[in-house]
Design a protein around this motif. Structure first.
Motif, PDB file in Angstrom:
ATOM      1  N   ASP A 119      -6.100  -5.552   0.417  1.00  0.00           N
ATOM      2  CA  ASP A 119      -7.410  -4.919   0.328  1.00  0.00           C
ATOM      3  C   ASP A 119      -7.872  -4.318   1.650  1.00  0.00           C
ATOM      4  OD1 ASP A 119      -7.314  -5.755  -2.251  1.00  0.00           O
ATOM      5  OD2 ASP A 119      -8.938  -7.226  -2.104  1.00  0.00           O
ATOM      6  N   ALA A 120      -7.729  -5.078   2.748  1.00  0.00           N
ATOM      7  CA  ALA A 120      -8.195  -4.583   4.045  1.00  0.00           C
ATOM      8  C   ALA A 120      -7.400  -3.355   4.482  1.00  0.00           C
ATOM      9  CB  ALA A 120      -8.082  -5.690   5.098  1.00  0.00           C
ATOM     10  N   GLU A 121      -6.081  -3.395   4.279  1.00  0.00           N
ATOM     11  CA  GLU A 121      -5.251  -2.247   4.640  1.00  0.00           C
ATOM     12  C   GLU A 121      -5.597  -1.043   3.782  1.00  0.00           C
ATOM     13  OE1 GLU A 121      -2.177   0.122   6.372  1.00  0.00           O
ATOM     14  OE2 GLU A 121      -3.478  -1.522   7.006  1.00  0.00           O
ATOM     15  N   ALA A 165      -8.769  -0.705  -8.205  1.00  0.00           N
ATOM     16  CA  ALA A 165      -7.632  -0.053  -7.552  1.00  0.00           C
ATOM     17  C   ALA A 165      -7.420   1.352  -8.105  1.00  0.00           C
ATOM     18  CB  ALA A 165      -6.372  -0.901  -7.735  1.00  0.00           C
ATOM     19  N   THR A 166      -7.626   1.509  -9.413  1.00  0.00           N
ATOM     20  CA  THR A 166      -7.503   2.840 -10.018  1.00  0.00           C
ATOM     21  C   THR A 166      -8.526   3.793  -9.430  1.00  0.00           C
ATOM     22  OG1 THR A 166      -6.700   1.869 -12.091  1.00  0.00           O
ATOM     23  CG2 THR A 166      -7.565   4.120 -12.184  1.00  0.00           C
ATOM     24  N   THR A 167      -9.766   3.319  -9.288  1.00  0.00           N
ATOM     25  CA  THR A 167     -10.829   4.139  -8.701  1.00  0.00           C
ATOM     26  C   THR A 167     -10.474   4.553  -7.281  1.00  0.00           C
ATOM     27  OG1 THR A 167     -12.522   3.043 -10.040  1.00  0.00           O
ATOM     28  CG2 THR A 167     -13.268   4.173  -8.048  1.00  0.00           C
ATOM     29  N   VAL A 168      -9.989   3.600  -6.492  1.00  0.00           N
ATOM     30  CA  VAL A 168      -9.621   3.887  -5.108  1.00  0.00           C
ATOM     31  C   VAL A 168      -8.531   4.951  -5.048  1.00  0.00           C
ATOM     32  CG1 VAL A 168      -8.557   2.929  -3.034  1.00  0.00           C
ATOM     33  CG2 VAL A 168     -10.316   1.629  -4.240  1.00  0.00           C
ATOM     34  N   LEU A 197      -0.481   6.626 -11.820  1.00  0.00           N
ATOM     35  CA  LEU A 197      -1.710   5.999 -11.334  1.00  0.00           C
ATOM     36  C   LEU A 197      -1.751   4.521 -11.723  1.00  0.00           C
ATOM     37  CD1 LEU A 197      -4.244   7.052  -9.790  1.00  0.00           C
ATOM     38  CD2 LEU A 197      -5.368   7.198 -12.008  1.00  0.00           C
ATOM     39  N   ASP A 198      -1.357   4.231 -12.943  1.00  0.00           N
ATOM     40  CA  ASP A 198      -1.343   2.842 -13.412  1.00  0.00           C
ATOM     41  C   ASP A 198      -0.353   1.991 -12.613  1.00  0.00           C
ATOM     42  OD1 ASP A 198      -3.200   3.528 -15.284  1.00  0.00           O
ATOM     43  OD2 ASP A 198      -1.808   3.598 -16.971  1.00  0.00           O
ATOM     44  N   THR A 199       0.786   2.584 -12.279  1.00  0.00           N
ATOM     45  CA  THR A 199       1.784   1.844 -11.497  1.00  0.00           C
ATOM     46  C   THR A 199       1.237   1.471 -10.126  1.00  0.00           C
ATOM     47  OG1 THR A 199       3.611   2.979 -12.634  1.00  0.00           O
ATOM     48  CG2 THR A 199       4.096   1.960 -10.492  1.00  0.00           C
ATOM     49  N   GLY A 200       0.634   2.441  -9.460  1.00  0.00           N
ATOM     50  CA  GLY A 200       0.063   2.168  -8.140  1.00  0.00           C
ATOM     51  C   GLY A 200      -1.067   1.164  -8.201  1.00  0.00           C
ATOM     52  N   ALA A 201      -1.938   1.295  -9.206  1.00  0.00           N
ATOM     53  CA  ALA A 201      -3.061   0.362  -9.345  1.00  0.00           C
ATOM     54  C   ALA A 201      -2.568  -1.052  -9.620  1.00  0.00           C
ATOM     55  CB  ALA A 201      -3.992   0.836 -10.446  1.00  0.00           C
ATOM     56  N   SER A 202      -1.510  -1.169 -10.393  1.00  0.00           N
ATOM     57  CA  SER A 202      -0.956  -2.499 -10.693  1.00  0.00           C
ATOM     58  C   SER A 202      -0.429  -3.166  -9.432  1.00  0.00           C
ATOM     59  CB  SER A 202       0.162  -2.371 -11.732  1.00  0.00           C
ATOM     60  OG  SER A 202      -0.340  -1.871 -12.954  1.00  0.00           O
ATOM     61  N   LEU A 203       0.248  -2.408  -8.588  1.00  0.00           N
ATOM     62  CA  LEU A 203       0.755  -2.966  -7.334  1.00  0.00           C
ATOM     63  C   LEU A 203      -0.380  -3.477  -6.457  1.00  0.00           C
ATOM     64  CD1 LEU A 203       3.454  -0.256  -6.506  1.00  0.00           C
ATOM     65  CD2 LEU A 203       3.896  -2.658  -7.064  1.00  0.00           C
ATOM     66  N   LEU A 204      -1.443  -2.698  -6.349  1.00  0.00           N
ATOM     67  CA  LEU A 204      -2.571  -3.091  -5.499  1.00  0.00           C
ATOM     68  C   LEU A 204      -3.345  -4.265  -6.086  1.00  0.00           C
ATOM     69  CD1 LEU A 204      -3.905   0.452  -4.525  1.00  0.00           C
ATOM     70  CD2 LEU A 204      -2.607  -1.115  -3.080  1.00  0.00           C
ATOM     71  N   VAL A 215       0.837  -1.201   0.000  1.00  0.00           N
ATOM     72  CA  VAL A 215       0.000   0.000   0.000  1.00  0.00           C
ATOM     73  C   VAL A 215       0.873   1.253   0.000  1.00  0.00           C
ATOM     74  CG1 VAL A 215      -1.734   1.300   1.299  1.00  0.00           C
ATOM     75  CG2 VAL A 215      -1.906  -1.197   1.147  1.00  0.00           C
ATOM     76  N   ASP A 216       1.941   1.254   0.798  1.00  0.00           N
ATOM     77  CA  ASP A 216       2.832   2.413   0.839  1.00  0.00           C
ATOM     78  C   ASP A 216       3.472   2.659  -0.521  1.00  0.00           C
ATOM     79  OD1 ASP A 216       2.353   2.938   3.511  1.00  0.00           O
ATOM     80  OD2 ASP A 216       4.024   1.682   4.215  1.00  0.00           O
ATOM     81  N   HIS A 217       3.935   1.598  -1.173  1.00  0.00           N
ATOM     82  CA  HIS A 217       4.551   1.747  -2.492  1.00  0.00           C
ATOM     83  C   HIS A 217       3.542   2.279  -3.503  1.00  0.00           C
ATOM     84  CE1 HIS A 217       8.298   0.110  -1.272  1.00  0.00           C
ATOM     85  NE2 HIS A 217       7.929  -1.161  -1.200  1.00  0.00           N
ATOM     86  N   ALA A 218       2.319   1.763  -3.441  1.00  0.00           N
ATOM     87  CA  ALA A 218       1.286   2.225  -4.368  1.00  0.00           C
ATOM     88  C   ALA A 218       0.961   3.699  -4.129  1.00  0.00           C
ATOM     89  CB  ALA A 218       0.023   1.376  -4.213  1.00  0.00           C
ATOM     90  N   PHE A 219       0.897   4.095  -2.859  1.00  0.00           N
ATOM     91  CA  PHE A 219       0.599   5.491  -2.538  1.00  0.00           C
ATOM     92  C   PHE A 219       1.722   6.414  -2.998  1.00  0.00           C
ATOM     93  CE2 PHE A 219      -2.619   5.008   1.206  1.00  0.00           C
ATOM     94  CZ  PHE A 219      -3.496   4.363   0.338  1.00  0.00           C
ATOM     95  N   ARG A 220       2.964   5.994  -2.772  1.00  0.00           N
ATOM     96  CA  ARG A 220       4.084   6.836  -3.205  1.00  0.00           C
ATOM     97  C   ARG A 220       4.090   7.010  -4.717  1.00  0.00           C
ATOM     98  NH1 ARG A 220       7.004   4.231   1.027  1.00  0.00           N
ATOM     99  NH2 ARG A 220       7.780   2.634  -0.407  1.00  0.00           N
ATOM    100  N   ALA A 221       3.681   5.978  -5.412  1.00  0.00           N
ATOM    101  CA  ALA A 221       3.687   6.055  -6.872  1.00  0.00           C
ATOM    102  C   ALA A 221       2.541   6.906  -7.405  1.00  0.00           C
ATOM    103  CB  ALA A 221       3.587   4.642  -7.459  1.00  0.00           C
ATOM    104  N   ALA A 222       1.362   6.810  -6.764  1.00  0.00           N
ATOM    105  CA  ALA A 222       0.152   7.353  -7.394  1.00  0.00           C
ATOM    106  C   ALA A 222      -0.404   8.615  -6.753  1.00  0.00           C
ATOM    107  CB  ALA A 222      -0.938   6.281  -7.386  1.00  0.00           C
ATOM    108  N   LEU A 223      -0.287   8.781  -5.450  1.00  0.00           N
ATOM    109  CA  LEU A 223      -1.018   9.856  -4.790  1.00  0.00           C
ATOM    110  C   LEU A 223      -0.334  11.215  -4.887  1.00  0.00           C
ATOM    111  CD1 LEU A 223      -2.461   8.241  -1.537  1.00  0.00           C
ATOM    112  CD2 LEU A 223      -3.369   8.279  -3.873  1.00  0.00           C
ATOM    113  N   TYR A 224       0.940  11.229  -5.174  1.00  0.00           N
ATOM    114  CA  TYR A 224       1.664  12.504  -5.162  1.00  0.00           C
ATOM    115  C   TYR A 224       2.100  12.928  -6.561  1.00  0.00           C
ATOM    116  CZ  TYR A 224       1.628  11.189  -0.296  1.00  0.00           C
ATOM    117  OH  TYR A 224       1.214  10.794   0.958  1.00  0.00           O
ATOM    118  N   ALA A 225       1.502  12.314  -7.569  1.00  0.00           N
ATOM    119  CA  ALA A 225       1.808  12.676  -8.957  1.00  0.00           C
ATOM    120  C   ALA A 225       0.507  12.710  -9.741  1.00  0.00           C
ATOM    121  CB  ALA A 225       2.764  11.662  -9.576  1.00  0.00           C
TER     122      ALA A 225
END
Length: 392
Positions: free
Chosen positions: A39-41, A126-129, A25-32, A9-19
């Motif tokens: 999912d729960a986290e 994951a992309t939607t989230v 976004l695709d990179t973060g969604a792929s990780l998730l 989750v941290d890796h996905a957030f670093r990739a997607a939430l600050y850019a």
């Protein structure tokens, strides 16, 4: 929860939430999407984003409104789910907050059905989230609204009775807005106005006779595009006539209305009804204009709503001047001072703006005439001797 799951989750957030890029976004969604254990986290982090929004002054209806404006229905459903889930971990709030949560819960079954029909793949979900979390993360701080239980005074109705009265008023206005018969609409609106006035007058009389520590509060009312400037002017006119102040936040799509509780309720109900009436009248007038060969729909609508708001303000102001007896001037003056002071504390810096795009003479004329026909909550004269309003 394993450290590996939290790491995903941290890796996905670093990739997607600050850019802003789709690639991020695709990179973060792929990780998730690749880690079902995350999912729960991921859901827990979403509740944390919601709780952070509350700390920055947002309320449930505000979050749903901004998500609906900036994203899509699937994001709105997800935001509502997070808000309901976070409720179990939240502190007790006031009645307006609870009403917003109740409204979300009322649509929960429909949202669940819609989500079941959609059934996106893991990458799409994951992309939607991440798109939603990106928006929640970047919400600015808002002026906090006081959320407290209303003070109960001897002689006042309980919260349940007030809710029943407001439900009745809303039902009457809904019927008035829906009917195609002007006389029926007038009768229904008149009854709603009678109940609205009784509710507010009772509060004013009780404030004069049994002073309490009651203070002004505030609520936010959505002012949605298109033609939001004219709608904000209309809301300001309704607020002013009901002893409230309205401050428009154009970027966020709402106005904050400051006043005493009974007056805030009147503003919400009357503004909603007048806006429905204005939209109905505008659609009818626009159809007649089109039948005559005119095509300038946007300028006609903007001018129509601007004239409607202007003329409504004039009518409400004139009515307000004739409704107050000398007996209640001191208490109303005291309330006005309190409302102004509360507004100034919440908004120490405000600016005025000029209404733009009003250039269609036919639209202005039609809007002014529609405002003259609109049913408004004109309050009857207040009793002079302190009797209960029902006996006046």
């Amino acid at each position: 929860m394993s450290s590996a799951t939290a790491g995903t989750v941290d890796h996905a957030f670093r990739a997607a939430l600050y850019a802003e890029s789709d690639t991020a976004l695709d990179t973060g969604a792929s990780l998730l999407a690749a880690d079902t254990a995350a999912d729960a986290e991921l859901a827990r982090r979403g509740q944390e984003f919601v709780a952070a929004a509350w700390r920055r002054g947002w309320q449930p209806a505000d979050v749903v409104r901004i998500v609906r404006r900036e994203l899509d229905d699937v994001h709105v459903r997800l935001a509502a789910e997070l808000i309901r889930a976070q409720q179990a971990h939240d502190r007790p709030r006031g009645p307006r907050w609870r009403a917003q949560l109740d409204e979300l819960s009322a649509g929960a079954a429909e949202s669940a059905e819609a989500a079941a029909r959609a059934r996106p793949d893991r990458f799409t979900h994951a992309t939607t989230v991440l798109e939603l979390y990106r928006l929640l993360l970047r919400l600015p701080a808002l002026e906090p609204l006081d959320e407290h239980e209303p003070t109960h005074r001897p002689g006042t109705a309980s919260g349940g009775s007030e809710s029943r009265m407001l439900t009745r008023i809303r039902a009457l206005l809904a019927k008035a807005e829906a009917t195609g018969f002007p006389q029926e609409a007038e009768a229904l609106s008149a009854k709603a106005q009678e109940l609205m006035a009784r509710h507010s007058i009772d509060e004013a009389l009780l404030a004069a006779l049994t002073p309490t520590a009651a203070a002004p509060g505030a609520c936010r009312i959505g002012v949605e595009a298109p033609y939001e400037q004219a709608k904000a002017v209309l809301l300001d006119a309704v607020a002013t006539a009901n002893h409230c102040r309205a401050v428009w936040n154009e970027p966020m799509g709402f106005s904050t209305v400051v006043g005493f509780e009974a007056d805030l309720e009147a503003v919400e109900i009357l503004y909603t009804s007048l806006l429905v009436q204005a939209t109905t009248a505008m659609t009818r007038a626009e159809a007649a204009q089109r039948a005559g060969g005119r095509k300038r729909t946007k300028t006609f609508r903007q001018s129509f709503l601007a004239a409607y708001a202007h003329r409504t303000g004039t009518r409400l102001a004139a009515a307000a001047e004739t409704q107050v007896t000398d007996d209640l001037l001191p208490v109303l003056a005291s309330r006005e001072v309190a409302v102004t002071a509360h507004t100034d504390r919440m908004f120490p810096r405000t600016t005025t703006t000029r209404l733009r795009g009003v250039s269609d003479a036919a639209g202005w004329t039609e809007g002014a005439e529609a405002a003259d026909r609109a049913q408004m909550g004109v309050r009857p004269r207040l009793p002079r001797d302190g009797r209960d309003a029902r006996d006046a």
